[in-house]
Design a protein around this motif. Structure first.
Motif, PDB file in Angstrom:
ATOM      1  N   LEU A  48     135.638  21.523 105.133  1.00 59.73           N
ATOM      2  CA  LEU A  48     136.918  20.404 104.641  1.00 59.73           C
ATOM      3  C   LEU A  48     136.611  19.586 103.371  1.00 59.73           C
ATOM      4  CD1 LEU A  48     137.679  18.892 108.303  1.00 59.73           C
ATOM      5  CD2 LEU A  48     139.213  20.674 106.794  1.00 59.73           C
ATOM      6  N   LEU A  49     137.635  19.295 102.893  1.00 61.97           N
ATOM      7  CA  LEU A  49     137.499  18.903 101.396  1.00 61.97           C
ATOM      8  C   LEU A  49     138.687  17.580 101.136  1.00 61.97           C
ATOM      9  CD1 LEU A  49     135.754  18.338  98.778  1.00 61.97           C
ATOM     10  CD2 LEU A  49     137.408  19.982  98.015  1.00 61.97           C
ATOM     11  N   ASP A  50     138.143  16.340 101.007  1.00 61.83           N
ATOM     12  CA  ASP A  50     139.043  15.548 100.386  1.00 61.83           C
ATOM     13  C   ASP A  50     138.808  15.378  98.866  1.00 61.83           C
ATOM     14  OD1 ASP A  50     140.416  13.157  99.262  1.00 61.83           O
ATOM     15  OD2 ASP A  50     139.923  11.937 101.113  1.00 61.83           O
ATOM     16  N   LEU A  51     139.537  15.991  98.277  1.00 60.72           N
ATOM     17  CA  LEU A  51     139.514  16.461  96.740  1.00 60.72           C
ATOM     18  C   LEU A  51     139.437  14.908  96.073  1.00 60.72           C
ATOM     19  CD1 LEU A  51     139.416  18.152  94.308  1.00 60.72           C
ATOM     20  CD2 LEU A  51     141.773  18.688  94.474  1.00 60.72           C
ATOM     21  N   GLU A  52     140.424  14.194  96.330  1.00 52.78           N
ATOM     22  CA  GLU A  52     140.611  12.963  95.446  1.00 52.78           C
ATOM     23  C   GLU A  52     139.342  12.090  95.647  1.00 52.78           C
ATOM     24  OE1 GLU A  52     143.514   9.009  95.607  1.00 52.78           O
ATOM     25  OE2 GLU A  52     143.962  10.499  96.665  1.00 52.78           O
ATOM     26  N   ALA A  53     138.719  12.050  96.867  1.00 49.68           N
ATOM     27  CA  ALA A  53     137.657  10.928  97.167  1.00 49.68           C
ATOM     28  C   ALA A  53     136.427  11.806  96.966  1.00 49.68           C
ATOM     29  CB  ALA A  53     137.648  10.433  98.597  1.00 49.68           C
ATOM     30  N   GLY A  54     136.249  13.089  96.990  1.00 47.44           N
ATOM     31  CA  GLY A  54     134.991  14.130  96.645  1.00 47.44           C
ATOM     32  C   GLY A  54     134.274  13.880  98.185  1.00 47.44           C
ATOM     33  N   VAL A  55     134.816  13.742  99.006  1.00 49.68           N
ATOM     34  CA  VAL A  55     133.998  13.879 100.399  1.00 49.68           C
ATOM     35  C   VAL A  55     134.447  15.207 101.285  1.00 49.68           C
ATOM     36  CG1 VAL A  55     133.952  12.594 102.591  1.00 49.68           C
ATOM     37  CG2 VAL A  55     134.138  11.258 100.636  1.00 49.68           C
ATOM     38  N   ALA A  56     133.357  16.010 101.483  1.00 55.68           N
ATOM     39  CA  ALA A  56     133.619  17.144 102.229  1.00 55.68           C
ATOM     40  C   ALA A  56     132.783  17.037 103.758  1.00 55.68           C
ATOM     41  CB  ALA A  56     132.610  18.219 101.729  1.00 55.68           C
ATOM     42  N   GLY A  57     133.437  18.023 104.482  1.00 57.37           N
ATOM     43  CA  GLY A  57     133.135  17.941 105.868  1.00 57.37           C
ATOM     44  C   GLY A  57     132.564  19.375 106.189  1.00 57.37           C
ATOM     45  N   GLU A  58     131.517  19.319 107.024  1.00 56.03           N
ATOM     46  CA  GLU A  58     130.876  20.593 107.536  1.00 56.03           C
ATOM     47  C   GLU A  58     130.651  20.436 109.097  1.00 56.03           C
ATOM     48  OE1 GLU A  58     130.474  23.078 105.863  1.00 56.03           O
ATOM     49  OE2 GLU A  58     129.511  22.793 104.009  1.00 56.03           O
ATOM     50  N   TYR A  59     131.162  21.802 109.833  1.00 56.44           N
ATOM     51  CA  TYR A  59     130.715  21.766 111.380  1.00 56.44           C
ATOM     52  C   TYR A  59     129.287  22.297 111.358  1.00 56.44           C
ATOM     53  CZ  TYR A  59     130.536  22.553 116.012  1.00 56.44           C
ATOM     54  OH  TYR A  59     130.189  22.846 117.197  1.00 56.44           O
ATOM     55  N   ASP A  60     128.554  21.727 112.099  1.00 57.45           N
ATOM     56  CA  ASP A  60     127.204  22.457 112.295  1.00 57.45           C
ATOM     57  C   ASP A  60     127.231  23.038 113.812  1.00 57.45           C
ATOM     58  OD1 ASP A  60     126.529  21.936 109.782  1.00 57.45           O
ATOM     59  OD2 ASP A  60     125.093  20.379 110.328  1.00 57.45           O
ATOM     60  N   GLY A  61     127.176  24.344 113.953  1.00 61.44           N
ATOM     61  CA  GLY A  61     126.964  24.779 115.349  1.00 61.44           C
ATOM     62  C   GLY A  61     125.540  25.112 115.489  1.00 61.44           C
ATOM     63  N   LYS A  62     125.436  25.666 116.642  1.00 63.36           N
ATOM     64  CA  LYS A  62     123.983  26.251 117.037  1.00 63.36           C
ATOM     65  C   LYS A  62     123.102  27.066 115.943  1.00 63.36           C
ATOM     66  CE  LYS A  62     124.712  26.008 121.954  1.00 63.36           C
ATOM     67  NZ  LYS A  62     124.597  26.728 123.226  1.00 63.36           N
ATOM     68  N   VAL A  63     123.929  27.828 115.213  1.00 62.27           N
ATOM     69  CA  VAL A  63     123.707  28.847 114.133  1.00 62.27           C
ATOM     70  C   VAL A  63     122.905  27.870 112.978  1.00 62.27           C
ATOM     71  CG1 VAL A  63     125.493  28.804 112.747  1.00 62.27           C
ATOM     72  CG2 VAL A  63     124.246  30.804 112.805  1.00 62.27           C
ATOM     73  N   HIS A  64     123.341  26.630 112.984  1.00 65.65           N
ATOM     74  CA  HIS A  64     122.527  25.846 111.787  1.00 65.65           C
ATOM     75  C   HIS A  64     121.390  25.082 112.251  1.00 65.65           C
ATOM     76  CE1 HIS A  64     126.423  25.421 109.200  1.00 65.65           C
ATOM     77  NE2 HIS A  64     126.816  25.880 110.411  1.00 65.65           N
ATOM     78  N   ASP A  65     120.844  25.409 113.665  1.00 70.72           N
ATOM     79  CA  ASP A  65     119.638  24.574 114.005  1.00 70.72           C
ATOM     80  C   ASP A  65     118.480  25.064 113.442  1.00 70.72           C
ATOM     81  OD1 ASP A  65     121.705  23.149 115.436  1.00 70.72           O
ATOM     82  OD2 ASP A  65     120.999  24.190 117.342  1.00 70.72           O
ATOM     83  N   THR A  66     118.157  26.263 113.301  1.00 69.37           N
ATOM     84  CA  THR A  66     116.928  26.765 112.910  1.00 69.37           C
ATOM     85  C   THR A  66     117.042  27.842 111.868  1.00 69.37           C
ATOM     86  OG1 THR A  66     116.835  28.458 114.883  1.00 69.37           O
ATOM     87  CG2 THR A  66     115.758  26.208 115.153  1.00 69.37           C
ATOM     88  N   GLY A  67     115.865  28.201 111.312  1.00 68.01           N
ATOM     89  CA  GLY A  67     115.848  29.603 110.582  1.00 68.01           C
ATOM     90  C   GLY A  67     116.261  29.421 109.120  1.00 68.01           C
ATOM     91  N   PRO A  68     116.816  30.713 108.729  1.00 65.14           N
ATOM     92  CA  PRO A  68     117.228  30.712 107.553  1.00 65.14           C
ATOM     93  C   PRO A  68     118.585  29.837 107.138  1.00 65.14           C
ATOM     94  CG  PRO A  68     116.481  32.925 108.177  1.00 65.14           C
ATOM     95  CD  PRO A  68     116.562  32.071 109.202  1.00 65.14           C
ATOM     96  N   ARG A  69     119.193  29.844 108.177  1.00 68.98           N
ATOM     97  CA  ARG A  69     120.694  29.029 108.241  1.00 68.98           C
ATOM     98  C   ARG A  69     120.066  27.474 107.968  1.00 68.98           C
ATOM     99  NH1 ARG A  69     126.011  29.492 108.325  1.00 68.98           N
ATOM    100  NH2 ARG A  69     126.927  27.943 107.442  1.00 68.98           N
TER     101      ARG A  69
END
Length: 347
Positions: free
Chosen positions: A234-255
């Motif tokens: 997600l991106l609020d273009l005007e404010a310059g704020v982005a959103g990311e959802y971190d699922g289990k794939v983000h927990d360890t390793g290369p990701r």
């Protein structure tokens, strides 16, 4: 209903046959080699109890003219996000459309829809009657547990290019006095065709309930030389704020390592990133982090980044654009969806 399936890995259930030619004999049906799956229907015990197999078994127990609908029809058409599981991991009942006639065959595991069917609402896919995507999606949205569920049904069907928002709006206009129609219409008013996971839908609704701003979904960001930097959920273009959802794939390793690199990149770019995770109480925690991100954001800071797409980039933000891709371009530009690497540079 007699089914003549052509899809590998699933079998049509059989009825008892006294001679044992087209199905088990009464004695065989009582043994361990057969499993009762519906009224007078049996399948061999060595056939895997998959979601697709359960769909077949429920449809087979229904009258002629019936068809799988809702999430089951979409799953049969290989839609990624319709797995037949509720939020708690339990199995959802198989929704079946029987038209505007009463279905006598009701049993555990089946959910009967007696809403009438329009001409052309049913098609055969690998020998199984299923409702067309616009009917399946609008039904799933109408019976969703809440507004978020309705929006997820629409946007996750769009993810697989099964139905565009315009197609769903046109079909919805034909529905008269259907239960849940207003929920469906509300979801279509805000639906986006470039959402890549169900939790992105949830995060967007959390965000806009606290900070009601226009948000761009999976908007690629480039440097001023036209190089792709990353694509936030997600991106609020005007404010310059982005959103990311971190699922289990983000927990360890290369990701995880890539995420740390991403954090360093966004700090240099001056983009504030707020992250969401699954779990009890996460909504309130996410909203606290969101407010903090807005407090830190400096929309007046010179931006070394842009969302203007360079000539080499191919826009895949709508169902129509994705449908128009050649198989080679589809693999190049959408292959990252299978791995979740939404930030990779495909150049």
């Amino acid at each position: 209903m007699d089914l003549h399936l052509t899809r590998p890995g699933v079998v049509a259930p059989s009825r008892i046959d006294l001679r044992g030619l087209t199905g088990p004999t009464p004695g065989q049906a009582r043994g361990r080699s057969w499993v009762r799956v519906g009224p007078s229907l049996y399948r061999p015990a060595d056939v895997a109890d998959t979601v697709a197999q359960r769909i077949v078994e429920v449809v087979a127990a229904m009258p002629e003219g019936s068809a799988a609908t809702g999430w089951a029809a979409l799953h049969w058409q290989e839609a990624r996000w319709f797995d037949g599981l509720a939020a708690d991991g339990s199995r959802l009942p198989i929704p079946v459309a029987v038209g505007d006639r009463h279905a006598k065959r009701r049993f555990a595991g089946a959910k009967v829809s007696e809403d009438w069917l329009f001409a052309g609402d049913v098609m055969l896919v690998d020998g199984l009657p299923v409702t067309v995507p616009v009917r399946s999606v609008t039904y799933e949205a109408r019976v969703a547990r809440d507004d978020t569920g309705a929006l997820q049904a629409i946007e996750m069907a769009a993810y697989d290019d099964l139905a565009s928002v315009a197609e769903l709006q046109a079909y919805t206009a034909r529905l008269v006095s259907r239960p849940g129609k207003r929920r469906l219409e509300k979801a279509l008013e805000v639906a986006d065709e470039n959402v890549w996971s169900p939790m992105e839908v949830v995060m967007r609704r959390w965000w806009q309930a606290r900070v009601p701003r226009a948000l761009l979904c999976n908007q690629p960001i480039f440097d001023l030389s036209g190089n792709h930097l990353f694509t936030p959920d997600l991106l609020d273009l005007e404010a310059g704020v982005a959103g990311e959802y971190d699922g289990k794939v983000h927990d360890t390793g290369p990701r995880r390592s890539k995420d740390l690199d991403r954090d360093e990149l966004t700090r240099r770019l001056g983009i504030e990133v707020v992250r969401a995770m699954a779990g009890r109480g996460e909504e309130s925690r996410f909203r606290r982090r969101l407010l903090g991100a807005y407090e830190r954001a400096d929309p007046d800071r010179p931006r070394p980044w842009t969302i203007e797409q360079p000539a080499w980039w191919v826009d895949t933000s709508t169902v129509a654009r994705r449908r128009a891709l050649s198989p080679t371009d589809r693999e190049r530009w959408l292959g990252h969806r299978r791995t979740g690497q939404n930030g990779r540079d495909v150049a």
